[in-house]
Design a protein around this motif. Structure first.
Motif, PDB file in Angstrom:
ATOM      1  N   GLU A 275     -13.869   8.057  -0.057  1.00 20.26           N
ATOM      2  CA  GLU A 275     -14.016   6.653  -0.431  1.00 20.26           C
ATOM      3  C   GLU A 275     -13.363   5.752   0.617  1.00 20.26           C
ATOM      4  O   GLU A 275     -12.288   6.064   1.134  1.00 20.26           O
ATOM      5  N   SER A 276     -14.015   4.639   0.947  1.00 24.34           N
ATOM      6  CA  SER A 276     -13.426   3.654   1.861  1.00 24.34           C
ATOM      7  C   SER A 276     -12.546   2.704   1.066  1.00 24.34           C
ATOM      8  O   SER A 276     -12.945   2.213  -0.002  1.00 24.34           O
ATOM      9  N   LEU A 277     -11.333   2.443   1.586  1.00 21.23           N
ATOM     10  CA  LEU A 277     -10.365   1.602   0.889  1.00 21.23           C
ATOM     11  C   LEU A 277     -10.095   0.355   1.718  1.00 21.23           C
ATOM     12  O   LEU A 277      -9.697   0.451   2.881  1.00 21.23           O
ATOM     13  N   SER A 278     -10.319  -0.821   1.144  1.00 20.55           N
ATOM     14  CA  SER A 278      -9.985  -2.090   1.798  1.00 20.55           C
ATOM     15  C   SER A 278      -8.663  -2.570   1.226  1.00 20.55           C
ATOM     16  O   SER A 278      -8.540  -2.821   0.017  1.00 20.55           O
ATOM     17  N   LEU A 279      -7.634  -2.687   2.071  1.00 19.91           N
ATOM     18  CA  LEU A 279      -6.268  -2.905   1.604  1.00 19.91           C
ATOM     19  C   LEU A 279      -5.628  -4.105   2.275  1.00 19.91           C
ATOM     20  O   LEU A 279      -5.978  -4.464   3.407  1.00 19.91           O
ATOM     21  N   HIS A 280      -4.644  -4.696   1.588  1.00 23.74           N
ATOM     22  CA  HIS A 280      -3.837  -5.772   2.146  1.00 23.74           C
ATOM     23  C   HIS A 280      -2.612  -5.165   2.819  1.00 23.74           C
ATOM     24  O   HIS A 280      -1.826  -4.469   2.167  1.00 23.74           O
ATOM     25  N   PRO A 281      -2.374  -5.396   4.106  1.00 24.09           N
ATOM     26  CA  PRO A 281      -1.233  -4.767   4.794  1.00 24.09           C
ATOM     27  C   PRO A 281       0.113  -5.297   4.332  1.00 24.09           C
ATOM     28  O   PRO A 281       1.129  -4.650   4.514  1.00 24.09           O
ATOM     29  N   SER A 282       0.153  -6.474   3.714  1.00 25.82           N
ATOM     30  CA  SER A 282       1.426  -7.081   3.321  1.00 25.82           C
ATOM     31  C   SER A 282       2.011  -6.457   2.059  1.00 25.82           C
ATOM     32  O   SER A 282       3.185  -6.641   1.750  1.00 25.82           O
ATOM     33  N   ILE A 283       1.202  -5.720   1.295  1.00 28.43           N
ATOM     34  CA  ILE A 283       1.684  -5.133   0.041  1.00 28.43           C
ATOM     35  C   ILE A 283       2.369  -3.802   0.342  1.00 28.43           C
ATOM     36  O   ILE A 283       1.804  -2.935   1.004  1.00 28.43           O
ATOM     37  N   LYS A 284       3.601  -3.633  -0.176  1.00 26.55           N
ATOM     38  CA  LYS A 284       4.406  -2.460   0.159  1.00 26.55           C
ATOM     39  C   LYS A 284       3.726  -1.171  -0.304  1.00 26.55           C
ATOM     40  O   LYS A 284       3.625  -0.207   0.437  1.00 26.55           O
ATOM     41  N   HIS A 285       3.295  -1.123  -1.575  1.00 25.64           N
ATOM     42  CA  HIS A 285       2.575   0.043  -2.097  1.00 25.64           C
ATOM     43  C   HIS A 285       1.182  -0.424  -2.496  1.00 25.64           C
ATOM     44  O   HIS A 285       0.998  -1.040  -3.540  1.00 25.64           O
ATOM     45  N   ASN A 286       0.199  -0.138  -1.642  1.00 28.53           N
ATOM     46  CA  ASN A 286      -1.127  -0.714  -1.850  1.00 28.53           C
ATOM     47  C   ASN A 286      -2.200   0.306  -2.218  1.00 28.53           C
ATOM     48  O   ASN A 286      -3.358  -0.041  -2.342  1.00 28.53           O
ATOM     49  N   VAL A 287      -1.838   1.576  -2.407  1.00 26.91           N
ATOM     50  CA  VAL A 287      -2.799   2.609  -2.796  1.00 26.91           C
ATOM     51  C   VAL A 287      -2.333   3.236  -4.109  1.00 26.91           C
ATOM     52  O   VAL A 287      -1.190   3.678  -4.216  1.00 26.91           O
ATOM     53  N   VAL A 288      -3.199   3.262  -5.095  1.00 24.22           N
ATOM     54  CA  VAL A 288      -2.896   3.896  -6.387  1.00 24.22           C
ATOM     55  C   VAL A 288      -3.540   5.277  -6.411  1.00 24.22           C
ATOM     56  O   VAL A 288      -4.757   5.408  -6.237  1.00 24.22           O
ATOM     57  N   VAL A 289      -2.720   6.323  -6.592  1.00 22.22           N
ATOM     58  CA  VAL A 289      -3.189   7.702  -6.687  1.00 22.22           C
ATOM     59  C   VAL A 289      -2.977   8.167  -8.128  1.00 22.22           C
ATOM     60  O   VAL A 289      -1.858   8.096  -8.646  1.00 22.22           O
ATOM     61  N   LYS A 290      -4.044   8.649  -8.767  1.00 26.62           N
ATOM     62  CA  LYS A 290      -3.935   9.113 -10.153  1.00 26.62           C
ATOM     63  C   LYS A 290      -4.526  10.502 -10.284  1.00 26.62           C
ATOM     64  O   LYS A 290      -5.415  10.895  -9.529  1.00 26.62           O
ATOM     65  N   TRP A 291      -4.024  11.265 -11.280  1.00 28.54           N
ATOM     66  CA  TRP A 291      -4.524  12.603 -11.567  1.00 28.54           C
ATOM     67  C   TRP A 291      -4.581  12.809 -13.075  1.00 28.54           C
ATOM     68  O   TRP A 291      -4.013  12.031 -13.847  1.00 28.54           O
TER      69      TRP A 291
ATOM     70  N   TYR B 205      -7.515  15.517   0.356  1.00 26.42           N
ATOM     71  CA  TYR B 205      -8.522  14.460   0.293  1.00 26.42           C
ATOM     72  C   TYR B 205      -8.520  13.668   1.597  1.00 26.42           C
ATOM     73  O   TYR B 205      -7.517  13.650   2.324  1.00 26.42           O
ATOM     74  N   THR B 206      -9.645  13.010   1.866  1.00 26.51           N
ATOM     75  CA  THR B 206      -9.707  12.145   3.042  1.00 26.51           C
ATOM     76  C   THR B 206     -10.349  10.824   2.648  1.00 26.51           C
ATOM     77  O   THR B 206     -11.287  10.789   1.854  1.00 26.51           O
ATOM     78  N   ASN B 207      -9.780   9.755   3.184  1.00 28.52           N
ATOM     79  CA  ASN B 207     -10.289   8.401   2.940  1.00 28.52           C
ATOM     80  C   ASN B 207     -10.234   7.601   4.226  1.00 28.52           C
ATOM     81  O   ASN B 207      -9.442   7.908   5.130  1.00 28.52           O
ATOM     82  N   THR B 208     -11.065   6.592   4.301  1.00 24.25           N
ATOM     83  CA  THR B 208     -11.034   5.659   5.424  1.00 24.25           C
ATOM     84  C   THR B 208     -10.419   4.354   4.943  1.00 24.25           C
ATOM     85  O   THR B 208     -10.908   3.744   3.989  1.00 24.25           O
ATOM     86  N   VAL B 209      -9.318   3.945   5.595  1.00 27.40           N
ATOM     87  CA  VAL B 209      -8.573   2.747   5.195  1.00 27.40           C
ATOM     88  C   VAL B 209      -8.890   1.609   6.158  1.00 27.40           C
ATOM     89  O   VAL B 209      -8.797   1.771   7.378  1.00 27.40           O
ATOM     90  N   ASN B 210      -9.287   0.483   5.608  1.00 30.53           N
ATOM     91  CA  ASN B 210      -9.521  -0.726   6.397  1.00 30.53           C
ATOM     92  C   ASN B 210      -8.592  -1.814   5.884  1.00 30.53           C
ATOM     93  O   ASN B 210      -8.756  -2.295   4.755  1.00 30.53           O
ATOM     94  N   TYR B 211      -7.612  -2.173   6.710  1.00 29.18           N
ATOM     95  CA  TYR B 211      -6.694  -3.235   6.305  1.00 29.18           C
ATOM     96  C   TYR B 211      -7.342  -4.599   6.497  1.00 29.18           C
ATOM     97  O   TYR B 211      -7.973  -4.871   7.523  1.00 29.18           O
ATOM     98  N   LEU B 212      -7.181  -5.438   5.479  1.00 31.65           N
ATOM     99  CA  LEU B 212      -7.738  -6.782   5.519  1.00 31.65           C
ATOM    100  C   LEU B 212      -6.760  -7.683   6.255  1.00 31.65           C
ATOM    101  O   LEU B 212      -5.707  -8.040   5.727  1.00 31.65           O
ATOM    102  N   LEU B 213      -7.077  -8.023   7.497  1.00 36.12           N
ATOM    103  CA  LEU B 213      -6.186  -8.832   8.320  1.00 36.12           C
ATOM    104  C   LEU B 213      -6.674 -10.273   8.336  1.00 36.12           C
ATOM    105  O   LEU B 213      -7.821 -10.539   8.710  1.00 36.12           O
ATOM    106  N   PRO B 214      -5.837 -11.225   7.918  1.00 34.92           N
ATOM    107  CA  PRO B 214      -6.248 -12.629   7.889  1.00 34.92           C
ATOM    108  C   PRO B 214      -6.300 -13.208   9.294  1.00 34.92           C
ATOM    109  O   PRO B 214      -5.776 -12.613  10.252  1.00 34.92           O
ATOM    110  N   PRO B 215      -6.904 -14.390   9.466  1.00 38.15           N
ATOM    111  CA  PRO B 215      -6.843 -15.063  10.772  1.00 38.15           C
ATOM    112  C   PRO B 215      -5.394 -15.350  11.149  1.00 38.15           C
ATOM    113  O   PRO B 215      -4.518 -15.470  10.286  1.00 38.15           O
TER     114      PRO B 215
END
Length: 695
Positions: free
Chosen positions: A207-223, A282-292
């Motif tokens: 899954e591709s993940l679009s994330l905000h780089p400013s958030i300390k914990h920005n990925v939720v992993v659940k099982w 698992y493998t994912n592609t992370v794309n950080y959302l970088l503002p102007p």
């Protein structure tokens, strides 16, 4: 000369023919290859790729580079380079194969359908048709599953199912079914399965993940919920072999963590009833959302406007945001911006219509799609000020006054101080010193309104100061002149500034050298200064007219100077300042007695033992000492060799010690030691005692 040019011309023509022939051959091969496949329908295409991806047609030995959307045919081998990545789509577009770096597969069409032969690397297959996968002489019926294949350390094949079910028919004809709760290992002995207790439900594999780089914990992993699960960790890396723990925050049946940008591999590990458990990788592609990002104006910048100048802004768009617009407001909440202007994504510079002084706030907003929804990202708010036009003036000069006269000895003793009045809007100053004889110019930058120089040669000079504010500089206005007495005689200094002066005595010292003056009745004096502690020594008389050994308190960085005095005690000559680090020349290291892995050296039956050791660079000789078990010295000698044979040793235990001696006869600080054992079987006969008989 003409024959040489002819040879060069022939070489160029010959090289061109070789290049043209090679290109023509490759083109011919490509046409032949394309023609040979007209009778066979393509079964897939290269949907996308990164870096080098190649194919090798069946019955050929040469690999050819692939481009996106090229058709792929039955029997072809496909491989990726060390940093290559490929995504292959079969004709139905419902079956996708992903090849990670250093992977290879073969595409095949058979009477019972399409198949993929796995050879090496990491391959992910998402199947919605009847594709079959062959690996290690075993066939995997995917049944619309999503799976990954990779080589294990012992060259077996790891099989993970991420969704659906798959059936493996091993080389014995046995069918083994796997699903998302199990992992398999394919070997020559069959299929070995393992139940995966930790079953990840978020995020999904690939899954591709679009994330905000400013958030300390920005990925939720659940099982899936598991009782008595402890010691949980999430391991993350850029490949499967380099997973390491990262920081996380616990949730119920999950955790929050941070993934790096790009392709990410990860798994969760823990303990269940004191037994180690882990999820699949698992493998994912992370794309950080970088503002102007606003580049100009700078935060808290002061912009001076004149009739010919404008306020402008520049920016960058690292996150490739869309629908950019710029806002300028007099209030930080931007509720009523007086400028709101949409920006062209191809531009990075915009003039702003601001004519009044005051404080202003500026930001740029962009949009990006996240899960099919448009999300706004804003730059940091920049506050800047527009101020009244000002003219940067040069400061008024104070000292040295115009037509001032001095001499080099006085300058060295007290230094020459330049002073000027402060200028209101100047951020720094530039002192300009010009030798009016040679027109040589020196420039010195300083934030203060004074500057001192200790080294100025005899001659006539002019000096001035200009004001500096960012890129703006004032004009040259007033110049003051001064003169340095040219009757002083300079010493000829025989030493050059160097990194280090080494000494070999117990205490620090240096030997300073200079060329004596041709004048009569000249005395010489030396001064030194410790540049770290600023400890200094007043002028001391030199006994020799050309050198002097100077004792110093410790190893450190020092500055030295020599001056010459006439019979009346007037300074008539002075050397330049010489700066050096004063250090003791390091002692050589001790040798290593060979062989290093043996702690005891055994002698032969004759009490003879051979000793050798490693050679130490720059060693003059080695000092070898033999001591018996009572601590008594048996023998001691010097040798310039790296070996020595000791003979006639009596039975017992000895210690051999070896030190390195340098060219200054200094021994190494440490000593190499090793025990020598002389057995009782030694055939060295003890001396006979006269007059004593044994009954």
């Amino acid at each position: 000369m003409r024959s040489q040019l002819t040879r060069i011309l022939i070489a160029i023509i010959f090289s061109g023919l070789i290049w043209f022939s090679t290109e023509a051959w490759y083109s011919t091969q490509k046409k032949v290859y394309s023609k040979s496949n007209k009778q066979t329908d393509a079964i897939a295409r290269l949907k996308s790729h990164t870096n080098e991806v190649q194919r090798k047609p069946v019955a050929r030995v040469i690999w050819q580079d692939l481009s996106s959307n090229e058709l792929l045919y039955s029997g072809e081998s496909i491989r990726t380079s060390n940093n290559g990545y490929a995504k292959i789509a079969f004709n139905d577009d419902n079956t996708v194969v992903e090849l990670e770096p250093q992977s290879m597969i073969i595409l095949e069409r058979a009477s019972d359908g399409l198949s993929l032969n796995y050879l090496e690397g990491q391959v992910v297959v998402e199947n919605n048709s009847n594709l079959k996968v062959k690996a290690n002489n075993q066939t995997i019926d995917m049944n619309k599953a999503k799976l990954s294949l990779s080589k294990s350390k012992d060259n077996n094949i790891n099989l993970d199912i991420f969704s659906g079910q798959a059936t493996v028919k091993d080389n014995t004809g046995k069918n083994v079914r796997l699903d998302s709760t199990t992992s398999g290992e394919l070997s020559d002995k069959g299929v070995k399965t393992q139940k995966k207790l930790l079953q990840i439900i978020q995020p999904k594999h690939s899954e591709s993940l679009s994330l905000h780089p400013s958030i300390k914990h920005n990925v939720v992993v659940k099982w899936k919920s598991i009782k008595n699960l402890t010691n949980l960790k999430v391991l993350v890396g850029k490949d499967r072999q380099s997973l390491s723990p990262v920081g996380h925050k616990f949730l119920k049946n999950g955790l929050m963590t941070k993934f790096p940008n790009g392709k990410v591999y990860w798994k969760v590990v823990g303990k269940h009833k004191n037994i180690d458990v882990e999820s699949k990788i698992y493998t994912n592609t992370v794309n950080y959302l970088l503002p102007p990002e606003v580049i100009h104006p700078l935060q808290e910048a002061q912009i001076s406007l004149s009739q010919s100048s404008k306020v402008y802004t520049s920016w960058i768009n690292p996150g490739s945001m869309e629908r950019l617009y710029l806002e300028v407001s007099k209030k930080p909440d931007f509720k009523s911006p007086f400028i709101k202007q949409y920006l062209n994504q191809q531009d990075s510079l915009q003039d702003l219509n601001i004519n009044n002084k005051g404080s202003y706030y500026l930001r740029i907003t962009g949009f990006t799609q996240v899960n099919k929804n448009w999300e706004a990202l804003r730059s940091e708010t920049v506050r800047f000020y527009v101020i009244e036009p000002t003219v940067l003036k040069s400061p008024d000069l104070i000292a040295p006054i115009n037509n001032y006269s001095t001499n080099s000895a006085e300058i060295f003793k007290n230094k020459l101080s330049f002073n000027w009045k402060p200028e209101k809007i100047a951020k720094s100053y530039e002192l300009i010193l010009r030798d009016t004889t040679t027109n040589a110019i020196q420039k010195f930058q300083t934030p203060s309104t004074n500057f001192t120089l200790a080294d100025i040669k005899s001659g006539n000079y002019e000096w001035t100061v200009i004001s500096v504010n960012g890129d703006q500089k004032s004009a040259y206005e007033t110049w003051n002149s001064f003169k340095v007495d040219n009757k002083s005689i300079a010493l000829s200094w025989n030493m050059k500034n160097t990194d280090t002066l080494w000494y070999i005595t117990k205490s620090p010292n240096v030997n300073l050298k200079w060329t004596p003056l041709s004048l009569k009745k000249i005395k010489y004096e030396i001064t030194w200064q410790n540049n770290s502690s600023k400890q200094s020594q007043e002028w001391i008389a030199a006994k020799s007219p050309s050198n002097h050994k100077l004792n110093l308190p410790k190893d450190d960085n020092y500055s030295f100077r020599v001056r010459g005095l006439n019979s009346k005690g007037k300074v008539v000559a002075m050397s330049p300042v010489f700066t050096a680090n004063v250090k003791m020349l390091p002692l050589l290291s001790e040798p290593k007695i060979l062989p290093e892995n043996e702690s005891i050296i055994q002698s032969n039956a004759s009490g003879e033992v051979y000793i050798n050791w490693t050679k130490i660079d720059k060693a003059k000789e080695y000092e070898l000492t033999l001591i018996n078990s009572d601590g008594t010295k048996v023998t001691s000698s010097l040798t310039n060799q790296t070996e020595k044979t000791l003979k006639g040793l009596k039975p017992g235990s000895y210690t051999v010690k070896i030190k390195t001696v340098d060219s200054f006869n200094r021994s190494s600080e440490k000593t190499a030691e090793k025990q020598i054992n002389v057995p009782d079987l030694s055939n060295i006969t003890p001396p006979k005692l006269k007059g004593i008989s044994v009954q």
